[in-house]
Write a protein that holds these residues in place. Structure first.
Motif, PDB file in Angstrom:
ATOM      1  N   ILE A 191       9.993  19.639  22.201  1.00 12.22           N
ATOM      2  CA  ILE A 191       8.208  19.271  22.113  1.00 12.22           C
ATOM      3  C   ILE A 191       7.734  19.982  23.370  1.00 12.22           C
ATOM      4  O   ILE A 191       6.641  20.652  23.134  1.00 12.22           O
ATOM      5  N   LYS A 195       4.951  22.865  23.138  1.00 12.01           N
ATOM      6  CA  LYS A 195       3.657  22.790  23.959  1.00 12.01           C
ATOM      7  C   LYS A 195       3.545  24.074  24.755  1.00 12.01           C
ATOM      8  O   LYS A 195       2.319  24.649  24.657  1.00 12.01           O
ATOM      9  N   ALA A 201       1.272  19.836  18.093  1.00 12.58           N
ATOM     10  CA  ALA A 201       2.078  18.520  18.605  1.00 12.58           C
ATOM     11  C   ALA A 201       3.052  17.762  17.821  1.00 12.58           C
ATOM     12  O   ALA A 201       2.643  17.806  16.411  1.00 12.58           O
ATOM     13  N   GLU A 203       4.561  14.184  16.816  1.00 10.64           N
ATOM     14  CA  GLU A 203       4.407  12.781  16.849  1.00 10.64           C
ATOM     15  C   GLU A 203       5.839  12.204  16.867  1.00 10.64           C
ATOM     16  O   GLU A 203       6.529  11.998  15.790  1.00 10.64           O
TER      17      GLU A 203
END
Length: 312
Positions: A191, A195, A201, A203
């Motif tokens: 993640i 980014k 993104a 979750e």
């Protein structure tokens, strides 16, 4: 007392989680949980392996291969219908090794935390229960590999997610993972990398209850579950509600291997490695893994003391 009644008793006594019990009750309808295990794959003696047993080595019990087993969850191991015999993929693997060495298998059910001291102190000849090779463990144990440690992404059967083969594939998805696990750390690293690339993104969702986790996947509240491939593959085969869309090493980016653990420098590992390679070659190994939906974790060759996961 019936097997299902025994499982519920263990849950009420706090020895097994309720979710584990109900998962086991479901799987119990699909597999042989008899203590006799007549459907277990058996093997002939492997003379080349027997010759590698050190002349001075004394088995815990003469004529027997005494192995620590941890009944808790399928496919690895669980108690049979007699509530005292370990059955599962790891007991099956132990049986192949024992047969190869011309020995009778003696499984000793224990708690996971007890295997290291039990092997070092000589209570067991070996421990066989999803033990990953690490450099730290290699200081006290010798290893003979028999499976790769995989983590897998599983989705609902009707999911639009077809493949997760690289970190970028989790961008924009809702992914379930267990807190405090190595797969959580891998997911969080992915993640962060996504980014930095400006990708959508991911979750991250956490569920303590397996039934709630399953509902989240089936209802679309979550897109995928990332967890140990062995348990997820077995569950998918039994329940037919989820499917595999990607696997990765449990030590990503390093390769993680699962192995038979024996006491350091007693010389038994080479014999076990030879035994495993004989069973890989003759096909018994593949049959044993397939029995528990673990074919994806098969290896081509057993190795003694390969590089392990680095010390943290």
């Amino acid at each position: 007392m019936s097997y299902k009644s025994r499982l519920l008793q263990l849950a009420l006594g706090g020895l097994l989680s309720v979710s584990t019990v109900f998962a086991s009750m479901t799987n119990a309808q699909e597999v042989d949980l008899s203590p006799e295990q007549n459907s277990r794959v058996r093997a002939e003696k492997v003379e080349a392996a027997i010759k590698l047993i050190p002349a001075g080595y004394k088995f815990v019990t003469p004529g027997k291969f005494t192995v620590a087993s941890v009944p808790g969850r399928l496919p690895f191991a669980i108690y049979a219908s007699d509530t005292k015999t370990s059955v599962g993929s790891e007991p099956d693997l132990a049986q192949l090794v024992a047969d190869s060495l011309g020995l009778q298998l003696e499984l000793v059910p224990i708690a996971w935390a007890d295997w290291p001291l039990g092997v070092v102190s000589g209570r067991f000849d070996a421990a066989i229960h999803n033990i990953i090779v690490t450099e730290e463990r290699k200081e006290k144990f010798d290893f003979s590999t028999y499976r790769t440690d995989l983590i897998g992404f599983y989705v609902a059967l009707d999911s639009k997610v077809k493949s997760i083969s690289k970190p970028e594939d989790v961008a924009g998805l809702k992914v379930i993972v267990s807190s405090g696990t190595n797969q959580e750390q891998i997911l969080l690293r992915w993640i962060e990398a996504n980014k930095a690339k400006g990708l959508p993104a991911t979750e991250v969702q956490y569920f303590d209850d397996e039934a709630v986790l399953d509902l989240a996947l089936q209802s679309g509240r979550a897109d995928a579950y990332l967890g140990p491939n062995a348990t997820s593959a077995f569950k998918a085969a039994a329940e037919k509600k989820t499917k595999l869309v990607g696997t990765f090493s449990g030590g990503w980016p390093q390769t993680a291997e699962i192995a038979v653990a024996t006491k350091k420098n007693v010389g038994l590992a080479e014999a076990i490695t030879e035994a495993l390679n004989a069973q890989i070659k003759n096909g018994n190994y593949a049959k044993a893994l397939a029995r528990w939906s673990l074919s994806a974790e098969a290896i081509q060759e057993s190795r003694t003391n390969p590089p392990g996961l680095p010390k943290t």
